[in-house]
Design a protein around this motif. Structure first.
Motif, PDB file in Angstrom:
ATOM      1  N   ARG A 144       0.834  -1.206   0.000  1.00 45.80           N
ATOM      2  CA  ARG A 144       0.000   0.000   0.000  1.00 45.80           C
ATOM      3  C   ARG A 144       0.868   1.255   0.000  1.00 45.80           C
ATOM      4  O   ARG A 144       0.515   2.269  -0.616  1.00 45.80           O
ATOM      5  N   ALA A 145       2.003   1.190   0.697  1.00 46.19           N
ATOM      6  CA  ALA A 145       2.917   2.335   0.723  1.00 46.19           C
ATOM      7  C   ALA A 145       3.454   2.661  -0.658  1.00 46.19           C
ATOM      8  O   ALA A 145       3.868   3.801  -0.919  1.00 46.19           O
ATOM      9  N   GLU A 146       3.430   1.669  -1.565  1.00 45.56           N
ATOM     10  CA  GLU A 146       3.881   1.870  -2.944  1.00 45.56           C
ATOM     11  C   GLU A 146       2.721   2.167  -3.897  1.00 45.56           C
ATOM     12  O   GLU A 146       2.906   2.204  -5.113  1.00 45.56           O
ATOM     13  N   GLY A 147       1.532   2.363  -3.332  1.00 42.75           N
ATOM     14  CA  GLY A 147       0.392   2.757  -4.147  1.00 42.75           C
ATOM     15  C   GLY A 147      -0.482   1.619  -4.635  1.00 42.75           C
ATOM     16  O   GLY A 147      -1.420   1.853  -5.409  1.00 42.75           O
ATOM     17  N   PHE A 148      -0.220   0.385  -4.188  1.00 46.90           N
ATOM     18  CA  PHE A 148      -1.056  -0.740  -4.605  1.00 46.90           C
ATOM     19  C   PHE A 148      -2.339  -0.766  -3.780  1.00 46.90           C
ATOM     20  O   PHE A 148      -2.329  -0.496  -2.576  1.00 46.90           O
ATOM     21  N   ASP A 149      -3.431  -1.113  -4.435  1.00 47.25           N
ATOM     22  CA  ASP A 149      -4.692  -1.281  -3.717  1.00 47.25           C
ATOM     23  C   ASP A 149      -5.313  -2.600  -4.158  1.00 47.25           C
ATOM     24  O   ASP A 149      -4.710  -3.395  -4.861  1.00 47.25           O
ATOM     25  N   ARG A 150      -6.535  -2.862  -3.731  1.00 52.50           N
ATOM     26  CA  ARG A 150      -7.243  -4.109  -4.054  1.00 52.50           C
ATOM     27  C   ARG A 150      -6.404  -5.331  -3.689  1.00 52.50           C
ATOM     28  O   ARG A 150      -6.364  -6.321  -4.417  1.00 52.50           O
ATOM     29  N   LEU A 151      -5.709  -5.241  -2.565  1.00 46.98           N
ATOM     30  CA  LEU A 151      -4.912  -6.363  -2.071  1.00 46.98           C
ATOM     31  C   LEU A 151      -5.777  -7.298  -1.237  1.00 46.98           C
ATOM     32  O   LEU A 151      -6.701  -6.864  -0.546  1.00 46.98           O
ATOM     33  N   VAL A 152      -5.458  -8.575  -1.292  1.00 43.56           N
ATOM     34  CA  VAL A 152      -6.119  -9.571  -0.450  1.00 43.56           C
ATOM     35  C   VAL A 152      -5.043 -10.229   0.411  1.00 43.56           C
ATOM     36  O   VAL A 152      -4.040 -10.728  -0.112  1.00 43.56           O
ATOM     37  N   THR A 153      -5.232 -10.212   1.723  1.00 42.45           N
ATOM     38  CA  THR A 153      -4.294 -10.874   2.628  1.00 42.45           C
ATOM     39  C   THR A 153      -4.798 -12.269   2.958  1.00 42.45           C
ATOM     40  O   THR A 153      -5.900 -12.424   3.492  1.00 42.45           O
ATOM     41  N   ILE A 154      -4.008 -13.275   2.614  1.00 38.70           N
ATOM     42  CA  ILE A 154      -4.276 -14.653   3.028  1.00 38.70           C
ATOM     43  C   ILE A 154      -2.987 -15.144   3.685  1.00 38.70           C
ATOM     44  O   ILE A 154      -1.993 -15.412   3.008  1.00 38.70           O
ATOM     45  N   ARG A 155      -3.018 -15.231   4.998  1.00 39.40           N
ATOM     46  CA  ARG A 155      -1.801 -15.595   5.725  1.00 39.40           C
ATOM     47  C   ARG A 155      -1.407 -17.043   5.435  1.00 39.40           C
ATOM     48  O   ARG A 155      -2.262 -17.907   5.258  1.00 39.40           O
ATOM     49  N   ASN A 156      -0.107 -17.268   5.413  1.00 38.16           N
ATOM     50  CA  ASN A 156       0.400 -18.623   5.218  1.00 38.16           C
ATOM     51  C   ASN A 156      -0.157 -19.568   6.274  1.00 38.16           C
ATOM     52  O   ASN A 156      -0.409 -19.168   7.418  1.00 38.16           O
ATOM     53  N   GLY A 157      -0.308 -20.814   5.902  1.00 43.36           N
ATOM     54  CA  GLY A 157      -0.712 -21.863   6.828  1.00 43.36           C
ATOM     55  C   GLY A 157       0.008 -23.150   6.477  1.00 43.36           C
ATOM     56  O   GLY A 157       0.497 -23.311   5.348  1.00 43.36           O
ATOM     57  N   ILE A 158       0.102 -24.056   7.410  1.00 41.96           N
ATOM     58  CA  ILE A 158       0.775 -25.333   7.177  1.00 41.96           C
ATOM     59  C   ILE A 158       0.001 -26.467   7.836  1.00 41.96           C
ATOM     60  O   ILE A 158      -0.824 -26.245   8.728  1.00 41.96           O
ATOM     61  N   ALA A 253      13.836 -32.568  18.010  1.00 43.91           N
ATOM     62  CA  ALA A 253      15.003 -32.906  18.825  1.00 43.91           C
ATOM     63  C   ALA A 253      15.653 -31.678  19.454  1.00 43.91           C
ATOM     64  O   ALA A 253      16.489 -31.805  20.359  1.00 43.91           O
ATOM     65  N   ALA A 254      15.266 -30.480  18.996  1.00 44.73           N
ATOM     66  CA  ALA A 254      15.922 -29.251  19.441  1.00 44.73           C
ATOM     67  C   ALA A 254      15.286 -28.698  20.708  1.00 44.73           C
ATOM     68  O   ALA A 254      14.158 -29.034  21.073  1.00 44.73           O
ATOM     69  N   ASP A 255      16.036 -27.821  21.364  1.00 45.79           N
ATOM     70  CA  ASP A 255      15.539 -27.103  22.540  1.00 45.79           C
ATOM     71  C   ASP A 255      15.041 -25.708  22.190  1.00 45.79           C
ATOM     72  O   ASP A 255      14.274 -25.112  22.944  1.00 45.79           O
ATOM     73  N   LEU A 256      15.494 -25.191  21.035  1.00 48.29           N
ATOM     74  CA  LEU A 256      15.171 -23.813  20.679  1.00 48.29           C
ATOM     75  C   LEU A 256      15.325 -23.640  19.171  1.00 48.29           C
ATOM     76  O   LEU A 256      16.252 -24.177  18.562  1.00 48.29           O
ATOM     77  N   PHE A 257      14.401 -22.886  18.572  1.00 44.33           N
ATOM     78  CA  PHE A 257      14.510 -22.521  17.157  1.00 44.33           C
ATOM     79  C   PHE A 257      14.846 -21.036  17.079  1.00 44.33           C
ATOM     80  O   PHE A 257      14.298 -20.222  17.827  1.00 44.33           O
ATOM     81  N   VAL A 258      15.742 -20.686  16.152  1.00 42.75           N
ATOM     82  CA  VAL A 258      16.150 -19.290  15.985  1.00 42.75           C
ATOM     83  C   VAL A 258      16.031 -18.899  14.516  1.00 42.75           C
ATOM     84  O   VAL A 258      16.483 -19.635  13.632  1.00 42.75           O
ATOM     85  N   LEU A 259      15.429 -17.732  14.241  1.00 42.38           N
ATOM     86  CA  LEU A 259      15.383 -17.187  12.895  1.00 42.38           C
ATOM     87  C   LEU A 259      15.753 -15.697  12.967  1.00 42.38           C
ATOM     88  O   LEU A 259      14.939 -14.872  13.376  1.00 42.38           O
ATOM     89  N   PRO A 260      16.984 -15.345  12.562  1.00 41.61           N
ATOM     90  CA  PRO A 260      17.457 -13.961  12.696  1.00 41.61           C
ATOM     91  C   PRO A 260      17.274 -13.111  11.440  1.00 41.61           C
ATOM     92  O   PRO A 260      18.082 -12.223  11.163  1.00 41.61           O
ATOM     93  N   SER A 261      16.222 -13.341  10.673  1.00 43.47           N
ATOM     94  CA  SER A 261      16.034 -12.697   9.372  1.00 43.47           C
ATOM     95  C   SER A 261      15.961 -11.178   9.468  1.00 43.47           C
ATOM     96  O   SER A 261      15.538 -10.604  10.477  1.00 43.47           O
ATOM     97  N   LEU A 262      16.344 -10.534   8.356  1.00 41.29           N
ATOM     98  CA  LEU A 262      16.229  -9.089   8.228  1.00 41.29           C
ATOM     99  C   LEU A 262      14.848  -8.687   7.712  1.00 41.29           C
ATOM    100  O   LEU A 262      14.362  -7.591   7.988  1.00 41.29           O
ATOM    101  N   PHE A 263      14.200  -9.554   6.935  1.00 43.63           N
ATOM    102  CA  PHE A 263      12.827  -9.334   6.475  1.00 43.63           C
ATOM    103  C   PHE A 263      12.216 -10.679   6.127  1.00 43.63           C
ATOM    104  O   PHE A 263      12.915 -11.631   5.800  1.00 43.63           O
ATOM    105  N   GLU A 264      10.888 -10.751   6.203  1.00 42.42           N
ATOM    106  CA  GLU A 264      10.147 -11.971   5.892  1.00 42.42           C
ATOM    107  C   GLU A 264       8.744 -11.593   5.419  1.00 42.42           C
ATOM    108  O   GLU A 264       8.234 -10.521   5.769  1.00 42.42           O
ATOM    109  N   GLY A 265       8.128 -12.495   4.638  1.00 37.32           N
ATOM    110  CA  GLY A 265       6.712 -12.359   4.335  1.00 37.32           C
ATOM    111  C   GLY A 265       5.913 -12.892   5.511  1.00 37.32           C
ATOM    112  O   GLY A 265       5.364 -12.134   6.318  1.00 37.32           O
ATOM    113  N   LEU A 266       5.862 -14.215   5.631  1.00 35.91           N
ATOM    114  CA  LEU A 266       5.364 -14.885   6.834  1.00 35.91           C
ATOM    115  C   LEU A 266       6.024 -16.259   6.819  1.00 35.91           C
ATOM    116  O   LEU A 266       5.586 -17.142   6.083  1.00 35.91           O
ATOM    117  N   PRO A 267       7.123 -16.427   7.585  1.00 33.78           N
ATOM    118  CA  PRO A 267       8.005 -17.590   7.415  1.00 33.78           C
ATOM    119  C   PRO A 267       7.365 -18.916   7.810  1.00 33.78           C
ATOM    120  O   PRO A 267       6.943 -19.104   8.950  1.00 33.78           O
TER     121      PRO A 267
END
Length: 360
Positions: A144-158, A253-267
């Motif tokens: 939207r900040a770039e002027g796009f409209d008529r967007l539909v948000t459908i969040r990722n699912g698994i 098997a892990a004790d902790l998950f880490v994701l240090p990304s600089l940007f993401e859509g919805l990981p």
């Protein structure tokens, strides 16, 4: 001849990775009401997804010079183009428009294009699509900040990941000491993912918790650079595992998950960790924040090894607290981020588009 509407899902990404996983999951989620064909490049990582799509029982087609003719002959109800980054998918959208097929274009990352020519090309391709889908509210804001409209948000699912081996067996296979604290990240080795920040944080975490082990799962152009950085930091507790087919077992098997990304859509991988009640340390950015929630206690600023190390140490030091964080994450996943929910919302979009076509 079946009356079930045919949906063609296609990406021309050279490295589909998370986009490919999304497409397979979405195909499964709508398969009871739609026929699905999956299209990937017939080389590189695309071949792996063509094989997996075929094994899952879906029609598959290679994206080559014959694809436009196939598309015209096959006449799907919808062409659903998936763009891993803004300069992908343009040719697919054009092929769909020439064939006269309604087009959905899903943007899997926030708006990141800075080159003016690429901006113009993207705006033209996006304008040819009937519907522009984004995978998170934060991504929608960037468009939207770039002027796009008529967007539909459908969040990722698994779908909930299937763990095939007991935690103890997987840790034994990894030759972990009994007292090892296992921290895992699953991400393509690209600058976006912040592996360098994680490695610098790992040096400080190791100083405070000597029996910690870090697993780096994935591949990509930055892998050798990160391996060289690991050597320069003299870290002997980092294992680079490459691409793995047993990611759910490794997460369990892990004790902790880490994701240090600089940007993401919805990981997607954050959703996988949440679904398995694995506590997550991540950067307070975009779709990651949306997945975990603004009140998630293990969020840190992007690009800060000091903050990242502090959160990892705190999470490993507080076992009961971290387990509570993991349980809350699983509940949030079940409420908001299932494949079934994503499938329902996408199917509703397809139905609305088909009704519009019928009315015109």
């Amino acid at each position: 001849m079946s009356n079930t509407p045919l949906i063609v899902m296609a990406t021309d990404s050279m490295v589909p990775s998370g986009v490919g996983e999304h497409m397979l999951t979405l195909a499964g989620a709508i398969s009871s009401t739609h026929e699905v064909a999956l299209a990937f490049p017939p080389h590189g990582d695309g071949v792996r997804f063509l094989v997996r799509g075929d094994a899952a029982g879906f029609e598959t087609v290679a994206l080559d010079e014959a694809f436009p003719k196939w598309l015209t002959a096959r006449r799907p109800a919808i062409l659903h183009v998936h763009a891993g980054i803004g300069w992908e998918g343009h040719g697919l959208v054009e092929a769909g428009r020439i064939a006269g097929i309604p087009i959905v274009r899903t943007e899997h990352l926030p708006y990141l294009i800075t080159d003016e020519q690429q901006k113009s090309q993207h705006r033209m391709a996006a304008g040819l699509a009937d519907t522009l889908v984004v995978v998170s509210d934060s991504a929608a804001e960037s468009y939207r900040a770039e002027g796009f409209d008529r967007l539909v948000t459908i969040r990722n699912g698994i779908d909930t990941p299937i763990v095939r081996h007991p935690r103890g067996d997987t840790r034994e296979t990894l030759a972990l000491p009994d007292n090892a604290r296992l921290v895992i990240t699953v991400a393509r080795f690209a600058a976006q993912k912040g592996h360098d920040c994680l490695l610098h944080a790992a040096a400080e975490v190791t100083r405070q918790i000597p029996h910690v082990v870090f697993l780096m799962v994935g591949d990509g152009p930055e892998r050798e650079t990160m391996q060289a950085l690991t050597a320069s930091l003299k870290l002997a507790n980092i294992a680079f595992l490459g691409q793995r087919a047993d990611v759910p077992d490794l997460l369990a098997a892990a004790d902790l998950f880490v994701l240090p990304s600089l940007f993401e859509g919805l990981p997607i991988v954050v959703l996988e960790a949440m679904a398995l009640a694995l506590p997550v340390v991540a950067t307070r950015i975009g779709g990651t924040l949306e997945a975990l929630g603004s009140d998630h206690p293990l969020l840190v600023p992007a690009g800060s090894p000091y903050s990242l190390a502090g959160a990892i140490v705190a999470a490993l030091a507080n076992g009961p607290g971290s387990r509570t964080v993991g349980i809350r994450g699983r509940a949030r996943f079940e409420q908001r981020f299932t494949a079934a929910r994503m499938g329902r919302e996408t199917a509703a979009l397809y139905q609305a588009m088909r009704k519009r076509v019928c009315l015109t």
